[in-house]
Motif scaffolding. Structure first.
Motif, PDB file in Angstrom:
ATOM      1  N   LYS A  59       0.832  -1.207   0.000  1.00  0.00           N
ATOM      2  CA  LYS A  59       0.000   0.000   0.000  1.00  0.00           C
ATOM      3  C   LYS A  59       0.869   1.261   0.000  1.00  0.00           C
ATOM      4  O   LYS A  59       0.616   2.200  -0.762  1.00  0.00           O
ATOM      5  N   LEU A  62       2.646   1.674  -3.478  1.00  0.00           N
ATOM      6  CA  LEU A  62       1.703   2.105  -4.513  1.00  0.00           C
ATOM      7  C   LEU A  62       1.280   3.554  -4.311  1.00  0.00           C
ATOM      8  O   LEU A  62       1.165   4.315  -5.275  1.00  0.00           O
ATOM      9  N   LYS A  63       1.077   3.951  -3.078  1.00  0.00           N
ATOM     10  CA  LYS A  63       0.722   5.343  -2.783  1.00  0.00           C
ATOM     11  C   LYS A  63       1.862   6.261  -3.187  1.00  0.00           C
ATOM     12  O   LYS A  63       1.647   7.318  -3.779  1.00  0.00           O
ATOM     13  N   TRP A  66       1.979   6.616  -6.959  1.00  0.00           N
ATOM     14  CA  TRP A  66       0.924   7.525  -7.420  1.00  0.00           C
ATOM     15  C   TRP A  66       1.278   8.979  -7.095  1.00  0.00           C
ATOM     16  O   TRP A  66       1.111   9.862  -7.929  1.00  0.00           O
ATOM     17  N   LEU A 106      -1.643  -7.021  -7.804  1.00  0.00           N
ATOM     18  CA  LEU A 106      -1.506  -5.893  -8.728  1.00  0.00           C
ATOM     19  C   LEU A 106      -2.340  -6.044  -9.996  1.00  0.00           C
ATOM     20  O   LEU A 106      -2.505  -5.074 -10.733  1.00  0.00           O
ATOM     21  N   GLY A 108      -5.573  -6.333 -10.424  1.00  0.00           N
ATOM     22  CA  GLY A 108      -6.722  -5.434 -10.391  1.00  0.00           C
ATOM     23  C   GLY A 108      -6.330  -3.974 -10.528  1.00  0.00           C
ATOM     24  O   GLY A 108      -7.021  -3.193 -11.177  1.00  0.00           O
ATOM     25  N   VAL A 109      -5.205  -3.619  -9.935  1.00  0.00           N
ATOM     26  CA  VAL A 109      -4.723  -2.234 -10.035  1.00  0.00           C
ATOM     27  C   VAL A 109      -4.364  -1.921 -11.483  1.00  0.00           C
ATOM     28  O   VAL A 109      -4.720  -0.871 -12.011  1.00  0.00           O
ATOM     29  N   TYR A 110      -3.671  -2.847 -12.140  1.00  0.00           N
ATOM     30  CA  TYR A 110      -3.247  -2.633 -13.522  1.00  0.00           C
ATOM     31  C   TYR A 110      -4.444  -2.435 -14.447  1.00  0.00           C
ATOM     32  O   TYR A 110      -4.460  -1.540 -15.274  1.00  0.00           O
ATOM     33  N   SER A 112      -7.416  -1.387 -13.742  1.00  0.00           N
ATOM     34  CA  SER A 112      -8.235  -0.208 -13.464  1.00  0.00           C
ATOM     35  C   SER A 112      -7.481   1.110 -13.603  1.00  0.00           C
ATOM     36  O   SER A 112      -8.091   2.170 -13.577  1.00  0.00           O
ATOM     37  N   CYS A 113      -6.165   1.041 -13.761  1.00  0.00           N
ATOM     38  CA  CYS A 113      -5.357   2.262 -13.835  1.00  0.00           C
ATOM     39  C   CYS A 113      -5.177   2.683 -15.290  1.00  0.00           C
ATOM     40  O   CYS A 113      -4.913   1.858 -16.160  1.00  0.00           O
ATOM     41  N   ARG A 119       1.178   2.273 -14.748  1.00  0.00           N
ATOM     42  CA  ARG A 119       1.009   0.978 -15.413  1.00  0.00           C
ATOM     43  C   ARG A 119       2.356   0.371 -15.782  1.00  0.00           C
ATOM     44  O   ARG A 119       2.535  -0.847 -15.702  1.00  0.00           O
ATOM     45  N   ILE A 122       3.867  -1.320 -12.731  1.00  0.00           N
ATOM     46  CA  ILE A 122       3.149  -2.562 -12.439  1.00  0.00           C
ATOM     47  C   ILE A 122       3.491  -3.627 -13.477  1.00  0.00           C
ATOM     48  O   ILE A 122       3.691  -4.799 -13.151  1.00  0.00           O
TER      49      ILE A 122
END
Length: 129
Positions: A59, A62-63, A66, A106, A108-110, A112-113, A119, A122
């Protein structure tokens, strides 16, 4: 220097690492780059203990990725690239010591990003073997 003995200090060290990852420290980002290097060494030496810390570290990384991507401040482009590279390397190390759990998380993150730089980080983790 401590090697595996770093395990004795993981709880306190984790709080320090998380604190440094959250704070931008100027155009060169020396502190965050240093703490990413520290995190890499900690993961390498204390890998058996990283699985229980995976959610918190994932977390935070990733934060930070971003935050670096969206930073419109004074951070230089070479510093941003170095931060993203360092965070990606930490994610790869975490994935290796968690036997692929980071890749799964990752996915799901990939999907949705929509931001290319995020990207790309990831994707590098997912392509690592």
């Amino acid at each position: 220097r401590l090697g595996i003995l770093i395990v004795r200090h993981l709880k306190r060290l984790e709080r320090v690492i998380l604190g440094y990852l959250e704070v931008c420290d100027g155009p060169d980002e020396e502190s965050r780059l240093g703490i990413l290097e520290t995190l890499q060494r900690v993961i390498e030496h204390a890998w058996p203990r990283m699985l229980c810390r995976l959610p918190v570290l994932l977390k935070a990384l990733l934060k930070m990725i971003w935050d670096v991507h969206t930073d419109q401040g004074s951070t230089s482009e070479p510093a941003k690239a170095a931060l993203l590279q360092g965070a990606t390397e930490c994610l790869i190390l975490l994935d290796r010591c968690s036997e692929g759990q980071v890749k799964v998380l990752l996915e799901g993150v990939y999907s949705s990003c929509e931001e290319n730089r995020v990207r790309e980080c990831i994707r590098k983790v997912q392509e690592d073997t």
